[in-house]
Motif scaffolding. Structure first.
Motif, PDB file in Angstrom:
ATOM      1  N   LYS A  73       5.599  -7.116  -3.263  1.00 35.14           N
ATOM      2  CA  LYS A  73       5.919  -7.387  -1.864  1.00 35.14           C
ATOM      3  C   LYS A  73       7.035  -8.417  -1.724  1.00 35.14           C
ATOM      4  N   LYS A  76      10.619  -7.144  -0.810  1.00 37.98           N
ATOM      5  CA  LYS A  76      11.005  -6.946   0.585  1.00 37.98           C
ATOM      6  C   LYS A  76      11.561  -8.242   1.159  1.00 37.98           C
ATOM      7  N   LYS A  77      10.968  -9.372   0.760  1.00 42.87           N
ATOM      8  CA  LYS A  77      11.407 -10.659   1.282  1.00 42.87           C
ATOM      9  C   LYS A  77      12.791 -11.014   0.742  1.00 42.87           C
ATOM     10  N   THR A 167       0.023  -2.833  -0.515  1.00 41.84           N
ATOM     11  CA  THR A 167       1.012  -3.752   0.031  1.00 41.84           C
ATOM     12  C   THR A 167       1.302  -3.441   1.495  1.00 41.84           C
ATOM     13  N   LEU A 168       1.456  -2.157   1.817  1.00 35.82           N
ATOM     14  CA  LEU A 168       1.763  -1.741   3.183  1.00 35.82           C
ATOM     15  C   LEU A 168       0.593  -1.988   4.143  1.00 35.82           C
ATOM     16  N   MET A 169      -0.629  -2.062   3.601  1.00 33.55           N
ATOM     17  CA  MET A 169      -1.798  -2.313   4.449  1.00 33.55           C
ATOM     18  C   MET A 169      -1.852  -3.754   4.944  1.00 33.55           C
ATOM     19  N   GLY A 170      -1.061  -4.627   4.335  1.00 32.13           N
ATOM     20  CA  GLY A 170      -1.037  -6.019   4.774  1.00 32.13           C
ATOM     21  C   GLY A 170      -2.355  -6.724   4.532  1.00 32.13           C
ATOM     22  N   GLU A 171      -2.857  -7.433   5.565  1.00 32.97           N
ATOM     23  CA  GLU A 171      -4.095  -8.197   5.422  1.00 32.97           C
ATOM     24  C   GLU A 171      -5.296  -7.300   5.163  1.00 32.97           C
ATOM     25  N   LYS A 172      -5.270  -6.082   5.690  1.00 39.88           N
ATOM     26  CA  LYS A 172      -6.386  -5.169   5.467  1.00 39.88           C
ATOM     27  C   LYS A 172      -6.556  -4.823   3.987  1.00 39.88           C
ATOM     28  N   GLU A 174      -5.925  -6.893   1.456  1.00 39.16           N
ATOM     29  CA  GLU A 174      -6.163  -8.059   0.607  1.00 39.16           C
ATOM     30  C   GLU A 174      -7.519  -7.998  -0.090  1.00 39.16           C
ATOM     31  N   LYS A 177      -7.311  -5.572  -2.818  1.00 34.64           N
ATOM     32  CA  LYS A 177      -6.433  -6.133  -3.849  1.00 34.64           C
ATOM     33  C   LYS A 177      -7.190  -7.151  -4.704  1.00 34.64           C
TER      34      LYS A 177
END
Length: 417
Positions: A73, A76-77, A167-172, A174, A177
Motif C-alpha cells: 500500500k 500508492k503513497k 489492501t483495497l478493503m482498507g480498514e475492513k 485489517e 490482514k
C-alpha cells in the motif's frame, strides 16, 4: 562454548553423509547394507525431511505472498517511486533467472550424474504445455484444487489477488490482514523447526547418493556451484552495472568502492534483512541519497528483490532436471521464470525458505524435489554470494530511482570515502 550454527551442522551432515556413503559404495550390494543402511536408514531420514519441506510449500507461498502484496500500500503513497522500484525489482529478477537458465543449459552441470533407472522410475515425466496454455493456466478455476494439487503459478496469482484485495478493503481488511500475518508467523516458525532436522535429512540424502553413485557425484556438484557463481557474477556486473551506468551515469568501480562495506556485511551474514541498516547508512552517507527514497526502496528490496535466489533456482532447476533425465521445453522455462519472479514478492528471509521456494519451482515443472538433497550441503557458500548480489541490486535500484527523481548527486561531486 558457542552453540553451533545450523549451517555448520548441515555442512557436517553433508561431509559425514558423503564419507560414510563413499565407504559403503564398494559393499553396496551386500544385503544388510543395501536393505537396512541404504534402503532403510538413509532412505528414512532423507524422505521424512523432504516430505516435511513439501508440507510447508503451499502455506508458506500463499500467506507470505498475501502479506507481501498487502504491504504494498505504500506504493500508492509514494506514487512514481513505488512504481519504478517494484518495476525494477521484478524486471531484474526475470533477467536474473533467464541468465541462470541460459548459462546452465550451456554448461549442462547435471549431465555427468546418472541416478539410475530405479530413481528415475519413481515419478512420471509430464509433457510440456504450450505457451498459451501456460498463460491460461495461471488463473485458477478452483483455488482449493490448485492448493491441493500444488499448482504453484495458480496459487501465486490467487495469493497476490487476495493481498491486493485486502489492501483495497482498507480498514475492513485489517482484521483479516492480522489473521493472515499470525498464520504467516506460524508457518515461518514451522519452517524453523523443520530446518532443525536439516542436518539429519542432508546426511541421509547425501549418504544414499554416495552409497549408490560413489565419487561420480562430486564433479557435477562442483560444476553446479561454479555455474551459480558465474551467473551471480554476470548479473552483478553486467546487468546491475549496465543499468546503473545507462540510467544514472555512475562508474561501476566507484560504486563498488563506496558500497563495499554493505557487501561485506551481506556476505558474512547471508541476510538481506540484517544488512538493511548498513545498506541504508552507506547510501545516505557515501552516496548522499535522500532518506525518503532509501527508507522505501531498501526495505522493499529486502523483501521483493531476490535475484540471487532466482539465479540459484534457475541453475538448480536445470541441474536437477538433467540429473533425473527430465527434458524441459520452452513452456517449462517460461513457467520457471514466471514462478520464480512472482514468488520473489513477499519471500520471507528465514533459513530454509530459499530451498522451499526451489521446491515450489521444481513442482511447477514436474521435477522431483528429492534432487534438492544433492545441493543442500553447498548452499551455504552460494547463499552468502547471492545475498551480496541481492543487496547490490537494492542499492542500484535506489540510485537509479534517485537519479530519475533528480535527487542524486553526480559521482564526481561526492567526497571519496
Amino acid at each position: 562454548m558457542k552453540k553451533m550454527q545450523l549451517t555448520t551442522k548441515i555442512f557436517i551432515g553433508l561431509l559425514l553423509g558423503a564419507i560414510i556413503g563413499a565407504i559403503l559404495y564398494p559393499v553396496r550390494e551386500v544385503p544388510f547394507v543395501n536393505d537396512y543402511v541404504i534402503g532403510f536408514a538413509f532412505h528414512l531420514m532423507g524422505r521424512i525431511f523432504m516430505n516435511a519441506i513439501k508440507m510447508m510449500v503451499v502455506p508458506l507461498v500463499f500467506f507470505s505472498l498475501i502479506m507481501g502484496t498487502a504491504s504494498m500500500k505504500d506504493i500508492k503513497k509514494l506514487g512514481r517511486i513505488g512504481t519504478k522500484t517494484l518495476g525494477f525489482y521484478l524486471t531484474t529478477t526475470a533477467i536474473a533467472i533467464t541468465i541462470a537458465l541460459g548459462l546452465a543449459n550451456i554448461v549442462n552441470p547435471g549431465k555427468g550424474l546418472d541416478l539410475g533407472t530405479v530413481e528415475k522410475s519413481a515419478f512420471a515425466i509430464k509433457e510440456s504445455k504450450s505457451f498459451v496454455n501456460v498463460l491460461i493456466d495461471m488463473v485458477p478455476t478452483n483455488p482449493v484444487a490448485a492448493m491441493a494439487n500444488g499448482n504453484m503459478l495458480q496459487i501465486i496469482i490467487f495469493a497476490i489477488l487476495c493481498g491486493v484485495s485486502l489492501t483495497l478493503m482498507g480498514e475492513k481488511g485489517e482484521r483479516l490482514k492480522d489473521i493472515c500475518s499470525e498464520i504467516n508467523d506460524l508457518v515461518l516458525k514451522l519452517v524453523e523447526i523443520i530446518m532443525l532436522f536439516a542436518p539429519i535429512g542432508v546426511f541421509g540424502l547425501i549418504g544414499k547418493t554416495f552409497a549408490t553413485l560413489g565419487y561420480d557425484a562430486m564433479k557435477p556438484l562442483f560444476v553446479y556451484m561454479l555455474t551459480v557463481l558465474a551467473a551471480l557474477l554476470i548479473h552483478a556486473i553486467v546487468t546491475y552495472q549496465g543499468l546503473l551506468f545507462a540510467f544514472a551515469r555512475y562508474n561501476p568501480i566507484t560504486f563498488f568502492k563506496k558500497f563495499a562495506p554493505a557487501i561485506s556485511v551481506a556476505f558474512s551474514t547471508s541476510s538481506s534483512g540484517a544488512t538493511i541498516p548498513v545498506t541504508m547508512d552507506t547510501l545516505l552517507t557515501r552516496f548522499k541519497v535522500p532518506e525518503d527514497i532509501t527508507s522505501f526502496t531498501i526495505p522493499l528490496g529486502a523483501t521483493v528483490n531476490m535475484d540471487g535466489t532466482a539465479i540459484m533456482q534457475g541453475v538448480a532447476t536445470v541441474f536437477i532436471a538433467q540429473v533425473y533425465g527430465v527434458n524441459l521445453g520452452p513452456a517449462d522455462y517460461l513457467a520457471v521464470i514466471l514462478t520464480a519472479t512472482l514468488a520473489s514478492v513477499g519471500t520471507a528471509g528465514v533459513p530454509g525458505v530459499g530451498l522451499i521456494m526451489l521446491s515450489m519451482v521444481l513442482t511447477q515443472v514436474g521435477i522431483p524435489v528429492e534432487g534438492i538433497g544433492l545441493i543442500m550441503g553447498v548452499d551455504r557458500i552460494l547463499d552468502m554470494t547471492r545475498t551480496a548480489v541481492n543487496i547490490t541490486g537494492d542499492a542500484v535500484c535506489t540510485l537509479i530511482v534517485a537519479k530519475t527523481e533528480g535527487e542524486l548527486l553526480p559521482a564526481e561531486e561526492l567526497e571519496v570515502a
